[in-house]
Design a protein around this motif. Structure first.
Motif, PDB file in Angstrom:
ATOM      1  N   GLY A   1      -8.602  -5.056   5.085  1.00 24.70           N
ATOM      2  CA  GLY A   1      -9.919  -5.064   5.473  1.00 24.70           C
ATOM      3  C   GLY A   1     -10.237  -3.482   5.548  1.00 24.70           C
ATOM      4  O   GLY A   1     -11.609  -3.376   6.293  1.00 24.70           O
ATOM      5  N   ALA A   2      -9.652  -2.741   4.898  1.00 30.06           N
ATOM      6  CA  ALA A   2      -9.979  -1.500   4.816  1.00 30.06           C
ATOM      7  C   ALA A   2     -10.881  -1.100   3.637  1.00 30.06           C
ATOM      8  O   ALA A   2     -10.764  -0.386   2.490  1.00 30.06           O
ATOM      9  CB  ALA A   2      -8.771  -0.625   4.577  1.00 30.06           C
ATOM     10  N   HIS A   3     -12.163  -1.404   3.892  1.00 26.88           N
ATOM     11  CA  HIS A   3     -12.898  -1.517   2.853  1.00 26.88           C
ATOM     12  C   HIS A   3     -13.498  -0.219   2.350  1.00 26.88           C
ATOM     13  O   HIS A   3     -13.815   0.185   1.224  1.00 26.88           O
ATOM     14  CB  HIS A   3     -14.357  -2.519   3.229  1.00 26.88           C
ATOM     15  N   ARG A   4     -13.734   0.672   3.395  1.00 27.46           N
ATOM     16  CA  ARG A   4     -14.091   2.152   2.980  1.00 27.46           C
ATOM     17  C   ARG A   4     -13.081   2.654   2.083  1.00 27.46           C
ATOM     18  O   ARG A   4     -13.501   3.361   0.979  1.00 27.46           O
ATOM     19  CB  ARG A   4     -14.300   2.960   4.159  1.00 27.46           C
ATOM     20  N   ASP A   5     -11.723   2.420   2.287  1.00 27.94           N
ATOM     21  CA  ASP A   5     -10.674   3.171   1.436  1.00 27.94           C
ATOM     22  C   ASP A   5     -10.621   2.386   0.018  1.00 27.94           C
ATOM     23  O   ASP A   5     -10.413   2.880  -0.899  1.00 27.94           O
ATOM     24  CB  ASP A   5      -9.449   2.854   2.288  1.00 27.94           C
TER      25      ASP A   5
ATOM     26  N   VAL B   1       0.669  -1.165  -0.067  1.00 32.98           N
ATOM     27  CA  VAL B   1      -0.184   0.104   0.080  1.00 32.98           C
ATOM     28  C   VAL B   1       0.985   1.329  -0.091  1.00 32.98           C
ATOM     29  O   VAL B   1       0.611   2.259  -0.821  1.00 32.98           O
ATOM     30  CB  VAL B   1      -0.941  -0.039   1.294  1.00 32.98           C
ATOM     31  N   ARG B   2       1.905   1.281   0.795  1.00 33.09           N
ATOM     32  CA  ARG B   2       2.639   2.556   0.995  1.00 33.09           C
ATOM     33  C   ARG B   2       3.347   2.696  -0.450  1.00 33.09           C
ATOM     34  O   ARG B   2       3.634   3.834  -1.001  1.00 33.09           O
ATOM     35  CB  ARG B   2       3.707   2.156   1.827  1.00 33.09           C
TER      36      ARG B   2
ATOM     37  N   MET C   1      -5.280  -4.021  -2.404  1.00 32.92           N
ATOM     38  CA  MET C   1      -4.663  -4.103  -1.061  1.00 32.92           C
ATOM     39  C   MET C   1      -5.440  -3.591   0.011  1.00 32.92           C
ATOM     40  O   MET C   1      -5.324  -4.450   1.127  1.00 32.92           O
ATOM     41  CB  MET C   1      -3.476  -3.082  -1.171  1.00 32.92           C
ATOM     42  N   HIS C   2      -6.356  -2.658  -0.098  1.00 31.16           N
ATOM     43  CA  HIS C   2      -7.000  -2.229   0.884  1.00 31.16           C
ATOM     44  C   HIS C   2      -7.948  -3.343   1.414  1.00 31.16           C
ATOM     45  O   HIS C   2      -8.332  -3.403   2.644  1.00 31.16           O
ATOM     46  CB  HIS C   2      -7.921  -1.059   0.668  1.00 31.16           C
ATOM     47  N   VAL C   3      -8.580  -4.065   0.356  1.00 25.69           N
ATOM     48  CA  VAL C   3      -9.511  -4.984   0.620  1.00 25.69           C
ATOM     49  C   VAL C   3      -8.753  -6.137   1.230  1.00 25.69           C
ATOM     50  O   VAL C   3      -9.242  -6.671   2.573  1.00 25.69           O
ATOM     51  CB  VAL C   3      -9.804  -5.788  -0.702  1.00 25.69           C
TER      52      VAL C   3
END
Length: 803
Positions: free
Chosen positions: A594-598, A560-561, A589-591
C-alpha cells in the motif's frame, strides 16, 4: 546500416564508428537516434518527435536529452564537432542527418550493368509471390540485384552471411534490435522479429546470404513471417525447398555487358581490343565477380597475363580469387584473413589479431579494395572468404580470440570464431562459447547448443563454469532436472566466486521447485560467502532471490528489505541495468504494502534510467507496472496513457505477451469506467495474445475478467462459460490470490444472474450473504475485481424496485 561519413565509417550493427586511427563505440541510444534520423531521408526532425519516437517520452516533455545526445554524437562522427558536416542543426525545426551518396561495394559487384531488365523482373516476382528465393552461384550478383530492389522499395535487409543455423535466431534479433527474453528458445526469437517487422510497418524484408544456414531454419523463418503478413526475399546459392517458394534465378551477363563492366572497372585505356578482348570475355563467362577481379588484374597487367592467371583449369571465379590473393604481400593476406573470419569485424579487432598499426591496416584496405577482394565496410564475399580461410592461420585466430575475451565482446563474431577453433584450440573455444553463454542470462534467446560446446570442450574450472551457466539457462527454460544435474557436476570443481554462484543457483532452482525452506537456506549461505569474500555483485543477486523467497512466503515487508539491500549494492557497482530491474521489483512490493508513493518513485526512476541507457526491453514492463499503479489508485486516464505507450513499444518489438498484458489492462480500465462492451473487446484480444504466448496464469486472469465484463454487460450465461475456462487455467496453480479472484467473479455473476441456475454458487452470494469486496487482498488484480463487484452490487441495489 553502414555509412561512410568522410573519414569515419559508421556501423550501426556493430555499434561503432571506425576512424583511420581509432574506433569509437556507440551507445544503444545513439544507434537508435542515428537510425531514426537516417530513415527520415535527410529531412529535419523536430526535437519533440525525437523525444517521443526515439526516447519514448510522453508529448510535451521538457528535457534537453536530444541536444545532449546530438552533442555526444558529433564528437564521435564529425571531424569538427563545432562545425558539423553531417549531423546538422536546422534552425527552427530540429536536426537532420546528411548522408553522402553511398559507394557501391566492389566485392558485391559494382553497379547493375546489364541487370536493368532483371531488376524489373524481380519487381514483378516480388509483387506476385510472398516468398521469393533469388538463386545463383556465388558472385553472380544476387546481393547487388536484391539490394538495389530493396533500396528503391524502402525494404530492410538482414545480412546472414557467415551465420550458421544455430546463430540465425540471435542474428535476426540483433539485426532488427529486438530484445528476447533470456529463457526464450530460437523459434520464439524468429516469431518475435517477424511481429516486430510487421509492427513497424514493414510488409517486405530481404534476408541476404543464407549460405551457411540450413534450409529448415530459413523455412521456419519464412513461414513464421508470412504468417504475420511479412513477405520475404531470400538470396541463396540453392533452392530452399520452402512450400510455395518462387525461384528467381540470376544468370551470367551477356558478352556486351561483360565488356562494358570490364571497361568500367579497369578503365578504357587498360581494356584490350579485338580478338584478345573477345577471348577474355568468353573466358570470364559473364560472371560478375570474376569480371571485377579480372578488371583489378588488368589495371596492373596486360590482358594476356590476366588470361594466363585465370587459365588454371579451375572455375574462372575461383582462379581469379586465387590469383588476387597470391599477388598480395604477406601482411596484407593477414589482414584479409582476419576480415574474413567474421562479417563486420571492427578494425580494432583486426589490429589486435594481426598486430599491424592502424595506418598499415588502412594501406592494406586500400590494396584489398583495389584488388576487388573486399568492398566498402570492408565486405568480404563468400568466394574470397572460403579461399583465404582454406589455409589456417592459427596465430591470428588465437590473438583475435584473446582480444574478444579481454574486451568482453559477445556479438556474432564470437560463436563464429569459437566454432572455427573447435578441436584445434579447445580451451580458447570453450572460453569463447562461455563468453556468449553468460549474456543469455540477461537477454535471449537461449542457445543451449552453444553452452553444450563449452561443456564438451572445457576442462577443470572452465568446464565447471560451463555447467553452472548451462544450469542457469536450463532453469530459465524449465528443464529443472537437467539444471540439477549440471550443478551436481560443477560443485566438486567449483572454487571462489564459482562456488558461491553454485550455491546461489541451487537456491534459485529450489525456489522454482517450490522448496522454499531449502531455497532460503542455500541463498543465505551464498550471501554469507559473498560478503565474506567481498563479491558485491553475487551478494546483490542473492538478495534479489531471497526477496522472491520471502514474497512467496507471504512476507512482502521482508522482501522489500532484501530488495533495498540489493539496490544499494547495484548502485554502488554502477550497474544501471540491474539497478532499474531491482527498482521495478521493489515498486511491486510497495504496491502490495500500500506504499503507492514509494512505488511510483521507484518505477519512474527505473523507467527514466532504462530510457536513458537505451535498454528498451525493460521499458514496456515499467510502463505496464506504472499503469497498474494508476489503476490501483483509480487514476484511469493516467493508466490509459501509460498503457498506450506500453502497447506501442510492445508492438515495435514484436512482444506478444506484453501487448496482451497492455490490452488486458486496457480492458480493466474500460470495465472500471463502466464501459463493459469496450472492455470485452480489449479483454478478448488480450486473452488471445496471452494464450499465444503460452502465459497460462495471465490468460486465466484475462478469462476471469471477461467473465466480469459479461456479468456487467448483462450476459451471465456467457460469463459462466468464461469463468469455467478461468478455473481450468488457474486452479491447478493453487494460489490463494487466484482462488480469491475466482470467488469474486463467481459472486459478480451471481448478482448478474438474479438467481439463475446457470451460475453454480448463486445461493452463496445473495443480497444478505457475505460480501467478497470486504475480504483483504494484497494483489492489485484482486482488489480491482473487488471494486467491480462492489460497483455492480451498488448498481443493482439502486435499480431494485422499492417496496
Amino acid at each position: 546500416m553502414q555509412w561512410t561519413l568522410g573519414d569515419a565509417h559508421v556501423d550501426l550493427g556493430q555499434r561503432s564508428v571506425r576512424w583511420p586511427d581509432r574506433t569509437v563505440d556507440l551507445t544503444a541510444q545513439e544507434v537508435e537516434l542515428l537510425r531514426f534520423l537516417a530513415l527520415s531521408h535527410g529531412r529535419a526532425v523536430e526535437r519533440d518527435v525525437l523525444l517521443e519516437r526515439v526516447w519514448g517520452y510522453a508529448p510535451n516533455t521538457r528535457t534537453r536529452a536530444v541536444d545532449h545526445a546530438i552533442h555526444r554524437l558529433r564528437v564521435k562522427i564529425e571531424v569538427d564537432p563545432d562545425a558539423p558536416r553531417f549531423l546538422q542543426t536546422v534552425r527552427g525545426l530540429g536536426y537532420r542527418l546528411a548522408l553522402e551518396a553511398p559507394t557501391a561495394p566492389r566485392a558485391e559487384m559494382v553497379g547493375l550493368v546489364g541487370r536493368e531488365a532483371m531488376l524489373g523482373a524481380l519487381r514483378e516476382a516480388v509483387a506476385r509471390s510472398s516468398r521469393v528465393t533469388v538463386v545463383g552461384p556465388a558472385g553472380i550478383g544476387k546481393t547487388t540485384l536484391v539490394r538495389a530492389w530493396a533500396a528503391e522499395a524502402g525494404v530492410p535487409v538482414i545480412d546472414l552471411s557467415g551465420v550458421d543455423a544455430d546463430g540465425v535466431p540471435a542474428a535476426l534479433a540483433a539485426a532488427v534490435d529486438v530484445p528476447i527474453a533470456p529463457g526464450a528458445a530460437g523459434r520464439l526469437a524468429i516469431d518475435r522479429v517477424g511481429r516486430a517487422l510487421a509492427g513497424r510497418g514493414h510488409r517486405q524484408v530481404v534476408i541476404d546470404d543464407v549460405s551457411r544456414a540450413d534450409g529448415p531454419v530459413v523455412s521456419a523463418t519464412v513461414d513464421a513471417w508470412n504468417g504475420v503478413g511479412v513477405r520475404t526475399v531470400v538470396t541463396s546459392q540453392l533452392p530452399l525447398g520452402i512450400g510455395g517458394e518462387h525461384l528467381f534465378t540470376v544468370g551470367p551477363l551477356s558478352d556486351p555487358h561483360t565488356a562494358e563492366l570490364l571497361e568500367r572497372e579497369s578503365g578504357a585505356d587498360r581494356l584490350p581490343r579485338g580478338r584478345e578482348l573477345d577471348t577474355l570475355v568468353a573466358h570470364l563467362g559473364g560472371h560478375p565477380l570474376s569480371i571485377v577481379l579480372a578488371s583489378a588484374h588488368l589495371r596492373r597487367l596486360r590482358a594476356q597475363a590476366v588470361l594466363e592467371l585465370l587459365a588454371g583449369g579451375a572455375e574462372v571465379a575461383t582462379a581469379a580469387v586465387g590469383a588476387g590473393i597470391a599477388g598480395l604481400p604477406p601482411g596484407c593476406v593477414d589482414t584479409l584473413y582476419a576480415l574474413a573470419l567474421a562479417p563486420g569485424l571492427p578494425l580494432s579487432a583486426v589490429q589486435a589479431a594481426t598486430g599491424h598499426p592502424m595506418r598499415t591496416l588502412q594501406r592494406h584496405l586500400e590494396r584489398l579494395h583495389d584488388s576487388a577482394l573486399v568492398g566498402q565496410g570492408p565486405v568480404v564475399v563468400e568466394l574470397v572468404r572460403v579461399a583465404v580461410l582454406a589455409q589456417r592461420r592459427g596465430a591470428i585466430e588465437a590473438r583475435l580470440a584473446d582480444h574478444l575475451l579481454a574486451t568482453g565482446e559477445d556479438g556474432p563474431v564470437v560463436p563464429m570464431l569459437a566454432q572455427r577453433l573447435g578441436a584445434e584450440d579447445p580451451s580458447r573455444a570453450a572460453r569463447l562459447w562461455l563468453a556468449v553463454g553468460r549474456p543469455m542470462l540477461l537477454r535471449g534467446p537461449a542457445q543451449l547448443e552453444w553452452i553444450d560446446q563449452a561443456v564438451m570442450l572445457g576442462t577443470g574450472l572452465e568446464r565447471a563454469e560451463a555447467h553452472v551457466v548451462r544450469a542457469a539457462v536450463r532453469t530459465l527454460v524449465g528443464d529443472l532436472e537437467g539444471a540439477r544435474a549440471d550443478l551436481d557436476a560443477a560443485e566438486p570443481h567449483a572454487t571462489g566466486r564459482l562456488a558461491i554462484e553454485v550455491r546461489m543457483r541451487r537456491g534459485w532452482l529450489a525456489l522454482f521447485e517450490g522448496e522454499l525452506t531449502t531455497a532460503e537456506q542455500c541463498l543465505r549461505d551464498a550471501r554469507a560467502r559473498a560478503r565474506r569474500e567481498a563479491e558485491p555483485d553475487l551478494e546483490a543477486a542473492t538478495e534479489v532471490r531471497l526477496a522472491s523467497v520471502r514474497h512467496r512466503q507471504g512476507d512482502a515487508g521482508a522482501a522489500v528489505r532484501h530488495l533495498q539491500g540489493a539496490l544499494g549494492l547495484y548502485e554502488g557497482l554502477g550497474d544501471r541495468t540491474q539497478t532499474a530491474r531491482t527498482r521495478s521489483n521493489l515498486a511491486m512490493m510497495h504496491v502490495e504494502l500500500g506504499a503507492h508513493r514509494d512505488a511510483r518513485r521507484a518505477l519512474e526512476a527505473a523507467l527514466e534510467s532504462d530510457r536513458e541507457a537505451g535498454i528498451w526491453a525493460a521499458v514496456p514492463q515499467h510502463l505496464l507496472n506504472l499503469a497498474g499503479l494508476h489503476l490501483d489508485l483509480g487514476e484511469l486516464e493516467d493508466a490509459r496513457r501509460r498503457l498506450a505507450e506500453a502497447r506501442e513499444r510492445a508492438v515495435h518489438f514484436g512482444d506478444t505477451e506484453t501487448e496482451g498484458l497492455a490490452l488486458l489492462s486496457g480492458g480493466i480500465v474500460d470495465l472500471l469506467d463502466g464501459r463493459s462492451g469496450a472492455a470485452l473487446v480489449q479483454l478478448t484480444r488480450g486473452r488471445t495474445l496471452l494464450q499465444q504466448a503460452n502465459n497460462r496464469s495471465t490468460a486465466g486472469i484475462a478469462w476471469a475478467y471477461c467473465a466480469l465484463a459479461n456479468a456487467c454487460a448483462g450476459d451471465p450465461g456467457e460469463g459462466a462459460s468464461c469463468l469455467a475456462e478461468a478455473r481450468h487455467l488457474l486452479q491447478p496453480a493453487n494460489l490463494a490470490a487466484l482462488d480469491a479472484l475466482l470467488e469474486i467473479v463467481d459472486a459478480t455473476l451471481a448478482l448478474a444472474s438474479g438467481g439463475s441456475s446457470g451460475v453454480s454458487r448463486e445461493s452463496r452470494y445473495g443480497t444478505d450473504g457475505p460480501d467478497p469486496s470486504e475480504a483483504s487482498a494484497s494483489l492489485s488484480f484482486v482488489r480491482i475485481a473487488q471494486r467491480v463487484y462492489a460497483a455492480e452490487r451498488a448498481r443493482r441495489v439502486r435499480s431494485a424496485p422499492t417496496r
